[in-house]
Scaffold this motif. Sequence first.
Motif, short mmCIF file in Angstrom:
data_model
loop_
_atom_site.label_atom_id
_atom_site.label_comp_id
_atom_site.label_asym_id
_atom_site.label_seq_id
_atom_site.Cartn_x
_atom_site.Cartn_y
_atom_site.Cartn_z
N UNK A 67 0.85 -1.01 0.00
CA UNK A 67 0.08 0.07 0.06
C UNK A 67 0.93 1.27 -0.05
N UNK A 68 1.83 1.22 0.58
CA UNK A 68 3.08 2.32 0.98
C UNK A 68 3.44 2.54 -0.65
N UNK A 69 3.91 1.69 -1.14
CA UNK A 69 4.61 1.63 -2.41
C UNK A 69 3.55 2.21 -3.42
N UNK A 70 2.26 1.82 -3.39
CA UNK A 70 1.31 2.10 -4.50
C UNK A 70 0.62 3.46 -3.91
N UNK A 71 0.66 4.10 -2.69
CA UNK A 71 -0.23 5.23 -2.56
C UNK A 71 0.69 6.22 -1.90
N UNK A 72 1.93 5.97 -1.42
CA UNK A 72 2.62 6.87 -0.87
C UNK A 72 3.90 6.98 -1.09
N UNK A 73 4.41 6.93 -2.40
CA UNK A 73 5.44 7.35 -2.90
C UNK A 73 5.49 8.44 -3.92
N UNK A 74 6.87 8.68 -4.41
CA UNK A 74 6.88 9.95 -5.50
C UNK A 74 6.98 9.50 -6.78
N UNK A 75 6.70 8.21 -7.02
CA UNK A 75 6.71 7.53 -8.12
C UNK A 75 5.32 7.88 -9.06
N UNK A 76 5.73 8.48 -10.44
CA UNK A 76 4.42 8.57 -10.98
C UNK A 76 3.59 7.36 -11.41
N UNK A 77 2.37 7.42 -11.80
CA UNK A 77 1.57 6.02 -11.89
C UNK A 77 2.16 5.33 -13.11
N UNK A 78 2.50 6.17 -14.28
CA UNK A 78 3.06 5.38 -15.45
C UNK A 78 4.61 4.57 -14.93
N UNK A 79 5.18 5.31 -14.35
CA UNK A 79 6.54 4.60 -13.74
C UNK A 79 6.19 3.23 -13.06
N UNK A 80 5.42 3.44 -11.90
CA UNK A 80 4.91 2.46 -11.28
C UNK A 80 4.41 1.49 -11.84
N UNK A 81 3.44 1.62 -12.84
CA UNK A 81 2.98 0.25 -13.56
C UNK A 81 3.80 -0.28 -14.36
N UNK A 82 4.82 0.69 -15.17
CA UNK A 82 5.65 0.02 -16.12
C UNK A 82 6.63 -0.80 -15.43
N UNK A 83 7.15 -0.49 -14.16
CA UNK A 83 8.13 -1.15 -13.46
C UNK A 83 7.38 -2.54 -13.06
N UNK A 84 6.30 -2.29 -12.63
CA UNK A 84 5.50 -3.67 -12.06
C UNK A 84 5.43 -4.73 -13.23
N UNK A 85 5.17 -4.21 -14.44
CA UNK A 85 5.12 -4.99 -15.57
C UNK A 85 6.41 -5.63 -15.80
N UNK A 86 7.43 -4.87 -15.79
CA UNK A 86 8.81 -5.38 -16.06
C UNK A 86 9.14 -6.72 -15.22
N UNK A 87 8.62 -6.34 -13.92
CA UNK A 87 8.78 -7.39 -12.72
C UNK A 87 8.10 -8.59 -13.34
N UNK A 88 6.58 -8.43 -13.51
CA UNK A 88 5.72 -9.30 -13.88
C UNK A 88 6.32 -10.29 -15.26
#
Length: 193
Positions: A67-88
């Motif tokens: 929840x902290x990673x998803x809602x309480x970081x400086x990561x822009x939403x596109x950066x967050x999701x592209x990084x998750x998809x790289x991991x996936x």
Amino acid sequence: MTSRLRLLRPSELDAEQRELYEEITAGPRAAGPQHFALTDTEGRLEGPFNAMLLSPELGRALQDLGAAIRYRTRLPARVRELAILVVAQAWNSAFERDAHERVGAAVGLSEAELLALREGRDPELTDPGEHAAWEFTRALVGRDGVLDEAQYDAARTALGEPVLFELSTLVGYYSTLALQLRLFTVPDRSAYA
């Protein structure tokens, strides 16, 4: 292949499990637009969340980190999701990929970018920060998981060290989830449809 874990109904949960269940289903993940369901039609937690009930104390810590990673970081939403998809893609985690392609599309990742990420190709991102985040994440999930000095300097220049900390934490968290999804053979989202 079927899941190794039985999905737990809310009525089967003990007090600690119930508390964690409520934190997941009534917390920030449940607010706002839902791009994938947290529970099935019987209220059972899906994906990585069901496994968290096995050890509520550790599950809570893991859930709080997510929840902290998803809602309480400086990561822009596109950066967050592209990084998750790289991991996936690196972990071949169908559940993560399906769930986060939906979120990625909602935050503006194009079909071409989503396809490239799914296939492990360069999504040809034009934003320098997004491209740096993609390269950084690919290096972390790569064969040896090491960034050379040039890669680190490029990522630090484009993103800043606080974001690199947050992004590396995201990579570790979603790698943990991918490992657990694989261990417990959690089916991808299409199995729930």
